[in-house]
Design a protein around this motif. Structure first.
Motif, short mmCIF file in Angstrom:
data_model
loop_
_atom_site.label_atom_id
_atom_site.label_comp_id
_atom_site.label_asym_id
_atom_site.label_seq_id
_atom_site.Cartn_x
_atom_site.Cartn_y
_atom_site.Cartn_z
N MET A 133 11.28 21.52 -6.35
CA MET A 133 10.04 20.18 -6.26
C MET A 133 8.79 20.62 -6.66
O MET A 133 8.49 21.06 -6.13
N THR A 134 8.02 19.17 -6.96
CA THR A 134 6.96 18.56 -7.43
C THR A 134 6.96 17.76 -6.12
O THR A 134 7.85 17.01 -6.50
N THR A 135 5.48 17.63 -5.71
CA THR A 135 5.95 15.63 -4.74
C THR A 135 4.71 15.59 -5.26
O THR A 135 2.71 15.91 -5.33
N VAL A 136 4.14 13.79 -5.40
CA VAL A 136 2.81 13.44 -5.49
C VAL A 136 2.37 12.77 -3.71
O VAL A 136 3.15 11.77 -3.82
N ARG A 137 1.11 12.69 -3.20
CA ARG A 137 0.75 12.31 -1.61
C ARG A 137 -0.11 11.26 -1.76
O ARG A 137 -0.96 11.32 -3.06
N LEU A 138 0.40 9.39 -1.61
CA LEU A 138 -0.69 8.38 -1.56
C LEU A 138 -0.90 8.41 -0.17
O LEU A 138 0.68 8.55 0.69
N GLU A 139 -1.96 7.30 0.01
CA GLU A 139 -1.58 7.26 1.38
C GLU A 139 -1.81 6.14 1.78
O GLU A 139 -1.21 5.44 1.13
N ARG A 140 -0.97 6.02 3.11
CA ARG A 140 0.08 4.73 3.50
C ARG A 140 -0.94 3.60 2.59
O ARG A 140 -0.04 2.78 2.99
N GLU A 141 -1.81 3.73 3.71
CA GLU A 141 -3.03 2.14 3.20
C GLU A 141 -2.69 1.64 1.94
O GLU A 141 -3.09 0.72 1.64
N THR A 142 -3.12 3.35 0.86
CA THR A 142 -3.38 3.00 -0.06
C THR A 142 -1.87 1.65 -1.13
O THR A 142 -1.82 1.17 -1.53
N MET A 143 -0.85 2.24 -0.54
CA MET A 143 0.19 1.81 -1.09
C MET A 143 1.06 0.63 -0.38
O MET A 143 1.47 -0.48 -1.22
N GLU A 144 0.05 0.55 0.71
CA GLU A 144 0.58 -0.90 1.07
C GLU A 144 -0.76 -1.91 0.74
O GLU A 144 0.13 -2.95 0.31
N GLN A 145 -1.84 -1.58 0.41
CA GLN A 145 -2.14 -2.27 -0.84
C GLN A 145 -1.75 -2.77 -1.65
O GLN A 145 -1.91 -4.26 -1.87
N ALA A 146 -1.16 -1.61 -2.79
CA ALA A 146 -0.43 -2.28 -3.42
C ALA A 146 0.78 -3.19 -3.85
O ALA A 146 0.00 -3.91 -4.47
N ALA A 147 1.12 -2.73 -2.32
CA ALA A 147 2.39 -3.55 -2.15
C ALA A 147 2.12 -5.31 -2.22
O ALA A 147 2.71 -6.61 -2.48
N ALA A 148 1.12 -5.27 -1.28
CA ALA A 148 0.43 -6.66 -0.98
C ALA A 148 -0.24 -7.47 -2.19
O ALA A 148 0.56 -8.65 -3.03
N ASP A 149 -0.86 -6.87 -3.28
CA ASP A 149 -1.41 -6.55 -4.49
C ASP A 149 -0.14 -7.80 -5.46
O ASP A 149 -0.06 -8.66 -5.78
N SER A 150 0.92 -7.27 -5.29
CA SER A 150 1.82 -7.26 -5.90
C SER A 150 2.74 -8.23 -5.77
O SER A 150 3.44 -9.02 -6.55
N LEU A 151 2.63 -8.61 -4.49
CA LEU A 151 3.22 -9.98 -3.39
C LEU A 151 2.12 -11.25 -3.61
O LEU A 151 2.17 -11.84 -3.21
N GLY A 152 1.11 -10.56 -4.19
CA GLY A 152 0.08 -11.91 -3.89
C GLY A 152 -0.63 -12.34 -3.03
O GLY A 152 -0.76 -13.24 -2.38
N LEU A 153 -0.76 -11.23 -1.66
CA LEU A 153 -1.16 -10.78 -0.46
C LEU A 153 -2.58 -11.04 -0.53
O LEU A 153 -2.72 -9.92 -0.65
N ASP A 154 -2.73 -10.87 0.81
CA ASP A 154 -4.23 -10.92 0.99
C ASP A 154 -4.62 -9.96 1.72
O ASP A 154 -5.27 -9.76 2.95
#
Length: 337
Positions: A133-154
């Protein structure tokens, strides 16, 4: 399951960290690369083999990983601890793996299939002989901010994902597109390695696409993806329009700053401001032109055409009409007041 190959390029261009027939050596090296994990060969230990390689740019790491050989019979089982500081988007390219969170959920993934391992819980993966397999690794902080953006949270939000494929065939195609771009940058020595701005934009875009295409199970998030974009995206686009109103900004520029697609940004502006991104930019420029005309009326520093061109209005007739609609009189009235 929608299966789309997303791995262009030569994986041999990754930096190999382990190529070994030794269980303990492999366990030590990959534990350091990922997280501490249990590694077992299910069969004749003499048939064990592992390959792991990685490379990337600031914000993203692409990895290649294989256990065993398709010519032999030994299978492999791994049980990593929670990843904690990062997330992995995994795509099987050869063989088959079965991934599970013990006692919760399980899925079998074949070539072209994908699944997400979030940072918050342990899991296990059963590898068929020679699976890769191949994997794409993203930092936890990056993903948690992207999730916040999708919810409209600061504030950041824990981005939990269900195991399994993308939410739809269309979503799978969207992920395939961004994944191919990431792999080309890494395997083709793209400019993201040398340009921090490009690396940041591509990392943010990758996180945003992953959030919108995979099965997010964080409480309060709609797993069906209505397509609504939260207001932080609008605020980011507004800030860029305010800061660089005198530059030739495009819808694509505003969307990059907002970390969403152009179409999604248009929908967000209509929802929150009842206008379009370029309509908002035009209004900002009209306000700046109005301020300059007021200044020029006092000191004679510019004419109507000078002000119009300064703020990107190449068509004077259209500028005058838009100005009249907004202020109730033509720009010459402000200049001569």
């Amino acid at each position: 399951m929608t299966q789309l190959s997303t791995v262009p390029g030569d994986l041999s261009r990754l930096t190999t960290l382990v190529r070994s027939n030794d269980l303990e050596e492999t366990k030590e090296i990959i534990s350091n690369a990922y997280s501490p994990y249990e590694l077992r060969c299910l069969g004749d230990a003499r048939e064990f083999h592992a390959w792991y390689a990685e490379s990337g740019f600031p914000g993203i790491t692409v990895s290649g990983l294989q256990y065993g050989s398709p010519q032999l019979h030994a299978e492999t089982l791994i049980r990593p601890q929670a990843l904690d500081s990062y997330l992995l988007m995994c795509e099987v390219t050869h063989g088959r793996v079965t991934v599970s969170r013990p006692g919760r959920e399980e899925c079998s993934v074949e070539p072209g299939g994908t699944y997400v391992l979030d940072p918050y819980s342990g899991f296990q993966v059963h590898w068929s002989p020679g699976a890769r397999m191949t994997t794409v690794r993203l930092e936890r902080e990056t993903m948690e901010q992207a999730a916040a953006d999708s919810l409209g949270l600061d504030r950041p939000v824990r981005a939990r994902f269900a195991l399994g494929p993308s939410v739809s065939p269309q979503a799978a195609r969207s992920w395939s597109g961004i994944s191919q771009a990431v792999h080309r940058e890494v395997l083709g020595d793209g400019i993201a390695r040398q340009n921090p701005l490009v690396a940041t934009h591509l990392t943010q875009a990758t996180a945003a696409v992953l959030i919108q295409t995979q099965r997010l199970i964080t409480p309060g998030v709609d797993p069906q993806r209505t397509g609504a974009v939260a207001h932080p995206a609008v605020r980011r686009a507004m800030a860029l329009a305010q800061e660089r109103a005198d530059e030739p900004l495009t819808l694509a520029d505003l969307a990059v700053a907002a970390r969403v697609s152009p179409r999604a940004l248009q929908e967000a502006f209509r929802c929150h401001l009842d206008t379009t991104p370029l309509g908002y930019l035009r209004d900002v420029r009209l306000d700046r032109a109005h301020q300059d005309l007021q200044t020029a009326s006092r000191d004679g520093s510019a004419g109507v055409s000078d002000v119009a061109y300064r703020w990107g209005f190449a068509n004077l007739g259209r500028f005058a009409a838009s100005y009249r609609d907004r202020y109730g009189h033509p720009p010459s009235t402000t200049l001569n007041s």
